[in-house]
Design an enzyme around this catalytic site. Structure first.
Site, PDB file in Angstrom:
ATOM      1  N   SER A 136      30.628  13.507  -6.887  1.00  0.00           N
ATOM      2  CA  SER A 136      30.393  14.565  -7.980  1.00  0.00           C
ATOM      3  C   SER A 136      29.972  15.203  -8.502  1.00  0.00           C
ATOM      4  CB  SER A 136      28.578  12.947  -8.730  1.00  0.00           C
ATOM      5  OG  SER A 136      28.407  13.307  -9.745  1.00  0.00           O
ATOM      6  N   HIS A 178      33.522  11.308 -12.425  1.00  0.00           N
ATOM      7  CA  HIS A 178      33.619  10.390 -12.647  1.00  0.00           C
ATOM      8  C   HIS A 178      34.676   9.986 -13.746  1.00  0.00           C
ATOM      9  CE1 HIS A 178      30.111   9.528 -10.960  1.00  0.00           C
ATOM     10  NE2 HIS A 178      29.880  10.911 -11.010  1.00  0.00           N
ATOM     11  N   GLU A 205      36.135   7.761 -10.174  1.00  0.00           N
ATOM     12  CA  GLU A 205      35.104   7.230  -9.431  1.00  0.00           C
ATOM     13  C   GLU A 205      35.626   6.524  -8.269  1.00  0.00           C
ATOM     14  OE1 GLU A 205      32.272   4.479 -11.051  1.00  0.00           O
ATOM     15  OE2 GLU A 205      31.455   6.784 -12.426  1.00  0.00           O
TER      16      GLU A 205
END
Length: 285
Positions: A136, A178, A205
């Protein structure tokens, strides 16, 4: 560029994860991270500087790495730039076999560690063959040009996305995470429209882009990696106002699903359209 790995040594490698990786079940991506570090007997540190809840995040990875029999694991919590300039902490990171950078806020991560001894230690560890993983925010921070802020919902929109300085393990790319789950194609197209020199890389993801220095790339996990190449694009972005949708003609988009593998010893199957991307991303430092 790092020199080719010698027999019996590990290549420097980056494992760039789009967030939401499995930490409880088969843990495919985390298992691969441990393998890239040299196995469960190696030294692993978890850098939590991107998050404001470091103990909570460390507890998640502590449990996951414990389940994989990694005994030499420890957190590196950084609450200030003074922490990031601590010589003992930097030395610990520089000697680690694997460094895992958690999610949170990539701007916070760079504000705390950018230009410090800890920043230097990360580069030193990579140069001597460590694996550095980031998920992330930790993924976005890996490139020299970091996607810092902004969004574009339906179409690319000039002036809605900003870049900042990242750690700089890879050059000439900007990484978003994401990617499919948060519908970030328009955001990444905005970056490429305004910065056609950069290649856009969007990672889903529970998906990772593995890069080996001077070697190849591999896609792991449940999703795909999207690559946007605007270097040959024809666009009017320089002549329109902010929040206007730019014309973007001849933009290349590559979709690399899990299991895709290009480059590395003996590979002759890399399409010409991907060869430049491969050269750029595997030149890590």
């Amino acid at each position: 560029m790092n020199p080719p790995a010698q027999a019996g040594t590990r290549r420097s490698s980056l494992l760039i994860i789009g967030g939401g990786e499995d930490r409880e079940d088969d843990m495919q991506i985390l298992e691969r991270f441990i393998a890239l570090c040299g196995g469960p007997d190696k030294r692993i540190v978890v850098l939590t500087a991107a998050t404001r809840v470091p103990e909570r995040v460390w507890a998640i990875y502590d449990a996951a790495f414990c389940a994989m029999n990694v005994d030499k694991r420890k957190p590196v919590h950084v609450a200030s730039r003074l922490d990031a300039d601590d010589a003992a902490t930097a030395a610990d990171v520089a000697q680690a076999d694997g460094i895992f950078m958690t999610g949170g806020d990539q701007k916070r991560l760079l504000a705390l560690i950018g230009g410090t001894k800890l920043d230097e230690a990360l580069h030193a560890a990579l140069a001597r063959g460590a694996c550095i993983a980031g998920t992330s925010a930790g993924a976005s921070a890996m490139s020299a040009h970091m996607l810092a802020d902004g969004k574009a919902d339906l179409h690319p929109e000039k002036g809605t996305v900003s870049l900042g300085a990242g750690i700089g393990f890879v050059q000439r790319v900007v990484i978003d995470q994401h990617f499919s789950q948060r519908q970030r194609l328009a955001r990444l197209l905005t970056v490429v429209a305004q910065n056609p020199y950069l290649l856009g890389v969007g990672i889903d993801e529970d998906t990772a882009l593995l890069i080996e220095a001077g070697g190849g790339i591999e896609i792991l996990g449940a999703g795909a990696v999207t690559v946007i190449d605007g270097r040959h694009m024809v666009s009017n972005v320089a002549d329109i106002g902010n929040r206007k949708v730019p014309e973007m003609v001849d933009v290349r988009l590559h979709l690399l699903p899990s299991g895709s593998h290009y480059g590395g010893p003996g590979d002759t199957a890399t399409p010409d359209a991907l060869s430049d991307f491969l050269k750029i991303v595997t030149n890590i430092a």
